[in-house]
Design a protein around this motif. Sequence first.
Motif, PDB file in Angstrom:
ATOM      1  N   ALA B  77      -8.533  12.184  39.896  1.00 49.44           N
ATOM      2  CA  ALA B  77      -9.333  12.536  38.724  1.00 49.44           C
ATOM      3  C   ALA B  77      -8.522  13.475  37.833  1.00 49.44           C
ATOM      4  CB  ALA B  77     -10.622  13.208  39.163  1.00 49.44           C
ATOM      5  N   GLY B  78      -8.345  13.072  36.563  1.00 49.88           N
ATOM      6  CA  GLY B  78      -7.649  13.927  35.608  1.00 49.88           C
ATOM      7  C   GLY B  78      -6.173  14.108  35.885  1.00 49.88           C
ATOM      8  N   GLY B  79      -5.637  13.355  36.832  1.00 48.39           N
ATOM      9  CA  GLY B  79      -4.229  13.521  37.194  1.00 48.39           C
ATOM     10  C   GLY B  79      -3.291  13.216  36.034  1.00 48.39           C
ATOM     11  N   TRP B  80      -3.590  12.156  35.294  1.00 50.25           N
ATOM     12  CA  TRP B  80      -2.738  11.785  34.152  1.00 50.25           C
ATOM     13  C   TRP B  80      -2.708  12.904  33.123  1.00 50.25           C
ATOM     14  CZ3 TRP B  80      -4.704  11.577  29.208  1.00 50.25           C
ATOM     15  CH2 TRP B  80      -6.102  11.587  29.100  1.00 50.25           C
ATOM     16  N   PHE B  81      -3.837  13.572  32.969  1.00 47.97           N
ATOM     17  CA  PHE B  81      -3.940  14.642  31.967  1.00 47.97           C
ATOM     18  C   PHE B  81      -3.108  15.845  32.402  1.00 47.97           C
ATOM     19  CE2 PHE B  81      -6.184  18.278  30.078  1.00 47.97           C
ATOM     20  CZ  PHE B  81      -6.149  17.906  28.746  1.00 47.97           C
ATOM     21  N   LEU B  82      -3.236  16.190  33.677  1.00 43.35           N
ATOM     22  CA  LEU B  82      -2.498  17.321  34.229  1.00 43.35           C
ATOM     23  C   LEU B  82      -0.990  17.069  34.114  1.00 43.35           C
ATOM     24  CD1 LEU B  82      -2.655  19.972  35.901  1.00 43.35           C
ATOM     25  CD2 LEU B  82      -2.587  18.561  37.948  1.00 43.35           C
ATOM     26  N   ARG B  83      -0.576  15.879  34.508  1.00 45.71           N
ATOM     27  CA  ARG B  83       0.848  15.547  34.468  1.00 45.71           C
ATOM     28  C   ARG B  83       1.340  15.477  33.023  1.00 45.71           C
ATOM     29  NH1 ARG B  83       3.433  10.279  34.923  1.00 45.71           N
ATOM     30  NH2 ARG B  83       5.650  10.745  35.153  1.00 45.71           N
ATOM     31  N   GLY B  84       0.487  14.947  32.146  1.00 40.63           N
ATOM     32  CA  GLY B  84       0.843  14.884  30.731  1.00 40.63           C
ATOM     33  C   GLY B  84       1.041  16.274  30.143  1.00 40.63           C
ATOM     34  N   LEU B  85       0.153  17.205  30.487  1.00 45.49           N
ATOM     35  CA  LEU B  85       0.276  18.584  30.006  1.00 45.49           C
ATOM     36  C   LEU B  85       1.621  19.168  30.425  1.00 45.49           C
ATOM     37  CD1 LEU B  85      -3.006  20.633  30.644  1.00 45.49           C
ATOM     38  CD2 LEU B  85      -1.905  20.168  28.480  1.00 45.49           C
ATOM     39  N   HIS B  86       1.956  18.978  31.688  1.00 45.90           N
ATOM     40  CA  HIS B  86       3.196  19.524  32.226  1.00 45.90           C
ATOM     41  C   HIS B  86       4.401  18.903  31.506  1.00 45.90           C
ATOM     42  CE1 HIS B  86       5.126  21.837  35.429  1.00 45.90           C
ATOM     43  NE2 HIS B  86       5.975  20.848  35.623  1.00 45.90           N
ATOM     44  N   HIS B  87       4.338  17.600  31.317  1.00 47.03           N
ATOM     45  CA  HIS B  87       5.446  16.856  30.709  1.00 47.03           C
ATOM     46  C   HIS B  87       5.670  17.279  29.251  1.00 47.03           C
ATOM     47  CE1 HIS B  87       8.007  13.344  29.981  1.00 47.03           C
ATOM     48  NE2 HIS B  87       7.323  13.146  28.872  1.00 47.03           N
ATOM     49  N   TYR B  88       4.605  17.282  28.463  1.00 50.28           N
ATOM     50  CA  TYR B  88       4.783  17.549  27.035  1.00 50.28           C
ATOM     51  C   TYR B  88       4.971  19.041  26.748  1.00 50.28           C
ATOM     52  CZ  TYR B  88       3.977  12.691  26.019  1.00 50.28           C
ATOM     53  OH  TYR B  88       4.109  11.324  25.961  1.00 50.28           O
ATOM     54  N   THR B  89       4.420  19.903  27.591  1.00 52.04           N
ATOM     55  CA  THR B  89       4.684  21.330  27.399  1.00 52.04           C
ATOM     56  C   THR B  89       6.170  21.603  27.643  1.00 52.04           C
ATOM     57  OG1 THR B  89       2.445  21.799  28.144  1.00 52.04           O
ATOM     58  CG2 THR B  89       3.962  23.649  28.035  1.00 52.04           C
ATOM     59  N   ALA B  90       6.758  20.888  28.610  1.00 54.67           N
ATOM     60  CA  ALA B  90       8.198  21.036  28.860  1.00 54.67           C
ATOM     61  C   ALA B  90       8.986  20.660  27.610  1.00 54.67           C
ATOM     62  CB  ALA B  90       8.614  20.150  30.027  1.00 54.67           C
ATOM     63  N   GLN B  91       8.542  19.608  26.935  1.00 54.36           N
ATOM     64  CA  GLN B  91       9.233  19.192  25.716  1.00 54.36           C
ATOM     65  C   GLN B  91       9.056  20.231  24.616  1.00 54.36           C
ATOM     66  OE1 GLN B  91       9.083  15.136  24.838  1.00 54.36           O
ATOM     67  NE2 GLN B  91       9.327  14.715  26.985  1.00 54.36           N
ATOM     68  N   ALA B  92       7.811  20.741  24.516  1.00 56.05           N
ATOM     69  CA  ALA B  92       7.542  21.762  23.489  1.00 56.05           C
ATOM     70  C   ALA B  92       8.434  22.974  23.722  1.00 56.05           C
ATOM     71  CB  ALA B  92       6.070  22.156  23.523  1.00 56.05           C
ATOM     72  N   MET B  93       8.633  23.346  24.981  1.00 53.48           N
ATOM     73  CA  MET B  93       9.450  24.530  25.290  1.00 53.48           C
ATOM     74  C   MET B  93      10.858  24.394  24.738  1.00 53.48           C
ATOM     75  SD  MET B  93       8.652  25.969  29.048  1.00 53.48           S
ATOM     76  CE  MET B  93       9.340  27.607  28.840  1.00 53.48           C
ATOM     77  N   ASN B  94      11.420  23.197  24.822  1.00 56.17           N
ATOM     78  CA  ASN B  94      12.783  23.014  24.328  1.00 56.17           C
ATOM     79  C   ASN B  94      12.871  23.255  22.824  1.00 56.17           C
ATOM     80  OD1 ASN B  94      14.693  21.959  26.563  1.00 56.17           O
ATOM     81  ND2 ASN B  94      12.723  20.998  26.958  1.00 56.17           N
ATOM     82  N   ILE B  95      11.825  22.814  22.113  1.00 54.47           N
ATOM     83  CA  ILE B  95      11.814  23.045  20.667  1.00 54.47           C
ATOM     84  C   ILE B  95      11.623  24.529  20.381  1.00 54.47           C
ATOM     85  CG2 ILE B  95      10.566  22.540  18.538  1.00 54.47           C
ATOM     86  CD1 ILE B  95       9.803  19.846  19.802  1.00 54.47           C
ATOM     87  N   LEU B  96      10.679  25.143  21.095  1.00 52.42           N
ATOM     88  CA  LEU B  96      10.375  26.558  20.848  1.00 52.42           C
ATOM     89  C   LEU B  96      11.573  27.446  21.188  1.00 52.42           C
ATOM     90  CD1 LEU B  96       6.733  26.564  22.228  1.00 52.42           C
ATOM     91  CD2 LEU B  96       7.431  26.795  19.838  1.00 52.42           C
ATOM     92  N   LEU B  97      12.327  27.045  22.208  1.00 50.78           N
ATOM     93  CA  LEU B  97      13.519  27.823  22.561  1.00 50.78           C
ATOM     94  C   LEU B  97      14.506  27.853  21.401  1.00 50.78           C
ATOM     95  CD1 LEU B  97      14.219  26.713  26.223  1.00 50.78           C
ATOM     96  CD2 LEU B  97      13.994  29.053  25.430  1.00 50.78           C
ATOM     97  N   VAL B  98      14.683  26.698  20.770  1.00 50.26           N
ATOM     98  CA  VAL B  98      15.604  26.633  19.637  1.00 50.26           C
ATOM     99  C   VAL B  98      15.063  27.482  18.486  1.00 50.26           C
ATOM    100  CG1 VAL B  98      16.589  25.101  17.913  1.00 50.26           C
ATOM    101  CG2 VAL B  98      16.536  24.399  20.304  1.00 50.26           C
ATOM    102  N   LEU B  99      13.763  27.379  18.233  1.00 47.23           N
ATOM    103  CA  LEU B  99      13.167  28.160  17.138  1.00 47.23           C
ATOM    104  C   LEU B  99      13.312  29.661  17.402  1.00 47.23           C
ATOM    105  CD1 LEU B  99       9.947  26.053  16.487  1.00 47.23           C
ATOM    106  CD2 LEU B  99      11.930  26.289  14.986  1.00 47.23           C
ATOM    107  N   HIS B 100      13.079  30.056  18.643  1.00 50.29           N
ATOM    108  CA  HIS B 100      13.185  31.466  19.022  1.00 50.29           C
ATOM    109  C   HIS B 100      14.622  31.955  18.818  1.00 50.29           C
ATOM    110  CE1 HIS B 100      12.074  35.180  20.833  1.00 50.29           C
ATOM    111  NE2 HIS B 100      12.625  34.973  22.021  1.00 50.29           N
TER     112      HIS B 100
END
Lengths: 182, 603
Positions: B77-100
């Motif tokens: 239940a909700g596994g795809w959502f949990l995994r999706g959050l983890h996956h896309y937050t990881a991608q967001a971090m790479n962008i935010l690191l560059v911005l920072h």
Amino acid sequence: MSEANDSSQPGRRDFLIKAAAVGIGAVTTLVPAGAGLVTLLDPLRHKAKAGRFLRVATLNSLPEDGTPRQFPVVSERQDAWNKYPEVRVGAVYLRKTGPKEVQAINVVCPHAGCFVNYQPDQRNYLCPCHNSRFALDGAIKDASSPSPRPLDTMEVKVEADGAVLVKFENYRAGIHEKIVAS
Amino acid sequence: MNSLFNWLDQRTGYKAIVKHALYENVPGGARWRYVWGSTLTFCLVIQFITGTFLWMAYSPSSQTAWESVYYIQYEMAGGWFLRGLHHYTAQAMNILLVLHLMQVVIDGAYKAPREMNFWFGLGLLLLVMGLSLTGYLLPWDQKGYWATKVATSIAAITPFIGPELQKLIIGGADYGHHTLTRFFALHAGVLPASIIALLVVHIYLFRRHGLKAKEPKMRPDAAFWPDQVLKDAVACLAVLATVLFLVIQTRGAELTAPADPSEPYSAARPEWYFLFLFQFLKYFPGGTEIWGAIIIPTVLLLVIFAMPFIGNWKLGHRFNLGFLWAMLGGAALLTWLAIAEDRSNPEYLAGVKAARFEAQRVKELAQSPSGISALGAVELLRNDPLTQGPKLFSKNCASCHRFDGHDGLGIVPQDPQSGPDLKGFASREWLTGMLDPAKVASTNYFGGTKFRDGKMVRFVKKDVAAYSADEKEQLRKVIAAVSAEAGLKGQRAMDQADAAIIAEGRTLAAGDTMRCTECHQFRKTDEDASAPDLTGYGSREWLISIINDPTHDRFYGKRNDRMPGFAKEQILDAHSIQLIADWLRGEWYEAPKLIESPAATGK
């Protein structure tokens, strides 16, 4: 709310900012935590398989004198992502109680779930964990036994060809009543 | 309540800590440009939370990693959502690191006395990249497997210690259980712990030196709480909203087919934020990869580390800015080039299409009644005629035969067709075509073979062409009877309904009027038969036997044209031949919902 009101009520503006900061902060953390909790609670959606009659042994593999013998129970099993068509899912003690009658006892102690051993010299079962003692038919033998109930017996069918089928189930431990674990 | 807080404060001194944390001075007041560090911390918190929950369902071994991720993605239940959050937050971090990093360099916040903090930040950046790299492998799917292979092969070209380093990273000479246990320990243990350690120092140093204000200050100084906190919270909310949008839009992170070292994967690419490195490597000819993979990236990184010193020179700050912009521009250009090249690369596009098909197919097989065995999901595709049949056909049969005009995978081979088109082989439609005077000598039947002027072709062109209406009707029955020998899944209902016609057809085929048994055997042994046996024609056993050895007396004997005996000459193993036969016969598991196979979609 107008600008004039804002400046005339600095306390209120301050409060709104604080409330918004805390509120947004809470919401943003709740999303990942909530998503995780939903997945964590997933096992609650799954029920144990209902008991089914499974072929466990044959009549002539049981001693005539009623001594119990231990047999593995083989069934199909879904373990999270794996599906096993035939795998050992537990064990039973079988003993002959008549020419065509068999008693089946679940090997799991109703006290705390340990595997009880049959002791041939004393003709009883002993739980190796907390020393509960059970008679041949599963009844509590010793008043000081910690087990809340006798060993759990299960329904048995003996087929014409001598096959012994047991309706294999597991039961909740630690309570007086015998309730199927689901 | 107040007394409880006081009691707690007397024993912990928490009020002073909270006060220190919240009433940090923000010179020039709250500004949006200061939010990047907070959004990164927020992302890290999301990753720790979602990662911990994923951990509870993940099993790192080469027979359970893909399977457990599959279970998270499609069963929990909700596994795809949990995994999706983890996956896309990881991608967001790479962008935010560059911005920072950009914000720090543009504002000159890397200069004295903040050098140490700058270096700790760069260390964090590298650790987060390490998380991306290790996390990519954990699902043990084709995509992660082949992409990570590239990364660990690069490690092997490190001077002096390369091969040993690679062995240590992957936990042995080959990828396996220990590759996963090591990557997982790095991903969930070593790297997060290191990040926390560095982050504590990073934030401590940040507090020690205070915020480097962007000049000119727009407003008077203010406390961190509540104005800057609100701005930070809104920024975090925006990051989360973006991530949520992506998660829902794509139904979570992709999960390709289980890793299989024996299956090619032409769609192998690193995650998009590493594409620039991938593209960069293309420009280094054989033997010089070390420049593209290790030396140049290390030098560039060293320049960034040296920025606080370079910044002390007269034009140093401008150099730093220019350097960073040039690097970003270069990375963007390389990323764009990588994407553009892939867009016009037919092999890559075919690879992506095949990868999508296999990802979907393995999911269906995993959900089929037989499920995933203890051997793992990789066996599902290896034993699936729908997946393997077209590949085997393309490699072994399509130099002569065709399947619906192509090679089974949708590509028309270079070699001209010289054997029958086997789509629907032994079906009524296929046999009707063969017995059609207009078609029998076409390349789809005997046209490309030495039988193009043979007895069968002559019979069809002369005798069948002259059939009366009654005889045509008899031929239709014979076709139904011979086709029923195959017991094709697709014709089962039709064969059952036409039992009477088939019985009649059998009698006709076995008799003399239709002249079949002059050359063929049909349900009766005939030592003199000179053409392929029609008994069991097109059945699984018949098809496997003819692929095994077409020169057997039961088939073409010595008159066989060019077809090799695939088993007799040990070209293919029994399992592969069975897969080809099952695929040609349309025997594979069909999920309740229809999907498109590469064969069905054609070219």
